[in-house]
Design a protein around this motif. Structure first.
Motif, PDB file in Angstrom:
ATOM      1  N   PHE A 113       0.958  -1.121   0.133  1.00 24.38           N
ATOM      2  CA  PHE A 113      -0.144   0.158   0.008  1.00 24.38           C
ATOM      3  C   PHE A 113       1.000   1.275  -0.038  1.00 24.38           C
ATOM      4  O   PHE A 113       0.927   1.868   0.905  1.00 24.38           O
ATOM      5  N   LEU A 130      -3.719  -8.655   7.175  1.00 28.46           N
ATOM      6  CA  LEU A 130      -4.316  -7.707   6.325  1.00 28.46           C
ATOM      7  C   LEU A 130      -5.722  -7.698   6.279  1.00 28.46           C
ATOM      8  O   LEU A 130      -6.429  -6.948   6.096  1.00 28.46           O
ATOM      9  N   GLU A 131      -6.451  -8.943   6.180  1.00 30.30           N
ATOM     10  CA  GLU A 131      -7.760  -9.239   6.310  1.00 30.30           C
ATOM     11  C   GLU A 131      -8.597  -8.346   7.403  1.00 30.30           C
ATOM     12  O   GLU A 131      -9.717  -7.807   7.214  1.00 30.30           O
ATOM     13  N   LEU A 163      -7.432  -0.322   6.274  1.00 29.23           N
ATOM     14  CA  LEU A 163      -6.917  -0.388   4.798  1.00 29.23           C
ATOM     15  C   LEU A 163      -7.927  -0.957   3.628  1.00 29.23           C
ATOM     16  O   LEU A 163      -8.996  -1.338   4.103  1.00 29.23           O
ATOM     17  N   PRO A 164      -7.777  -0.331   2.482  1.00 31.49           N
ATOM     18  CA  PRO A 164      -8.725  -0.563   1.600  1.00 31.49           C
ATOM     19  C   PRO A 164      -8.485  -1.953   0.878  1.00 31.49           C
ATOM     20  O   PRO A 164      -7.549  -2.537   0.903  1.00 31.49           O
ATOM     21  N   TYR A 165      -9.590  -2.365   0.369  1.00 32.94           N
ATOM     22  CA  TYR A 165      -9.350  -3.582  -0.537  1.00 32.94           C
ATOM     23  C   TYR A 165      -8.858  -3.257  -1.793  1.00 32.94           C
ATOM     24  O   TYR A 165      -9.098  -2.269  -2.276  1.00 32.94           O
ATOM     25  N   GLN A 166      -7.999  -4.255  -2.255  1.00 33.19           N
ATOM     26  CA  GLN A 166      -7.329  -4.037  -3.555  1.00 33.19           C
ATOM     27  C   GLN A 166      -8.027  -5.039  -4.719  1.00 33.19           C
ATOM     28  O   GLN A 166      -8.627  -6.099  -4.195  1.00 33.19           O
ATOM     29  N   GLN A 168      -8.561  -4.705   6.641  1.00 32.08           N
ATOM     30  CA  GLN A 168      -9.536  -4.334   5.621  1.00 32.08           C
ATOM     31  C   GLN A 168     -11.100  -4.470   6.184  1.00 32.08           C
ATOM     32  O   GLN A 168     -11.733  -3.759   5.801  1.00 32.08           O
ATOM     33  N   GLU A 169     -11.097  -5.533   6.957  1.00 35.91           N
ATOM     34  CA  GLU A 169     -12.484  -5.677   7.467  1.00 35.91           C
ATOM     35  C   GLU A 169     -13.078  -4.380   8.245  1.00 35.91           C
ATOM     36  O   GLU A 169     -14.097  -4.159   8.317  1.00 35.91           O
ATOM     37  N   HIS A 227     -11.795  -1.616   7.807  1.00 35.27           N
ATOM     38  CA  HIS A 227     -11.723  -0.334   6.699  1.00 35.27           C
ATOM     39  C   HIS A 227     -10.591   0.430   7.375  1.00 35.27           C
ATOM     40  O   HIS A 227     -10.573   1.727   6.846  1.00 35.27           O
TER      41      HIS A 227
END
Length: 259
Positions: free
Chosen positions: A191, A247-248, A256-259, A251-252, A254
């Motif tokens: 990222f 990482l999951e 980090l954004p999903y790629q 992202q869950e 929010h």
């Protein structure tokens, strides 16, 4: 006066919004027009019926013959007259049906939908192009930044408003903190437009209670304020989770954004 501890943990801000719905005046107006049209149509039908009755009485064709032949001829002409008027009524109803048919409205509605779809896609493409152009202007980091009590506020406050800053708070004496700290370099590479930072809790005089129960932790800063947080992450993913699990979890939540 805001302390460094307040700045790091942020404040919980709750925003409320309310909305009110007014009466649909346009709908009421349309209903009124529709009722008036129905009334005018019924009145027109009644006037037409009155005229036809008058013609039946006064305007129907009559024979000039007298006696039985005259009666038969009048009956034949009257039947013909009735059939002609019935055909006229059928033709008129057919015209009404064509006039008030729903098919033209449906076609117009489909045309409007096609137009709306085109407008939406055009707006979406323009918005997407603008987002891509803005993304090109974003700075690229690709490495981990180390924060202290001396550079923390400057780092958070001086970031561009479009840049997200993630701060990992840890302590070296905790094995779980060291394990997830080792994932930061990969996060920074995956990222590069997100500023990945780390900070040792004891170096910024955070409370003993937070050091004991709150770390390891991830905080997401946006426009200088805490936007999201994930405290004591080992309670959710354990102390030996792999990079993909970490990482999951980010992202869950929010962070980090999903790629």
């Amino acid at each position: 006066m805001t302390t460094l501890d307040d700045k790091i943990l942020g404040e919980k801000l709750h925003y409320y919004c309310s909305s009110s719905e007014g009466e649909d005046e346009d709908s009421d107006k349309d209903d009124g027009i529709e009722e008036e049209d129905k009334f005018n149509l019924e009145r027109s039908k009644q006037e037409q019926a009155d005229k036809i009755s008058e013609k039946y009485m006064n305007g129907a064709p009559r024979s000039h013959n007298t006696g039985i032949k005259g009666v038969k001829e009048d009956a034949r002409l009257y039947q013909r007259y009735i059939l002609e008027k019935e055909q006229e009524r059928i033709d008129q109803l057919t015209q009404y049906a064509e006039r008030f048919s729903l098919q033209p409205e449906k076609a117009a509605s489909d045309s409007d939908l096609d137009s709306d779809d085109e407008d939406f896609m055009k707006s979406y493409r323009q918005k997407r192009m603008l987002e891509l152009k803005e993304a090109e202007k974003q700075p690229i980091f690709g490495r981990v930044f180390y924060l202290t009590d001396k550079n923390f506020c400057e780092t958070i406050d001086n970031n561009p408003p479009t840049v997200d800053t993630i701060v990992y708070i840890y302590e070296e004496f905790k094995a779980v903190c060291r394990r997830y700290k080792a994932c930061l370099d990969r996060l920074a590479q995956d990222f590069p437009r997100t500023k990945i930072c780390c900070m040792q809790a004891s170096h910024v005089q955070m409370s003993a209670n937070f050091i004991q129960n709150g770390i390891p932790a991830f905080l997401l800063y946006r426009k200088g304020d805490v936007h999201k947080s994930w405290l004591n992450i080992s309670e959710d993913i354990g102390e030996t989770a792999a990079y993909d699990e970490l990482l999951e979890g980010l992202q869950e939540r929010h962070i980090l954004p999903y790629q």
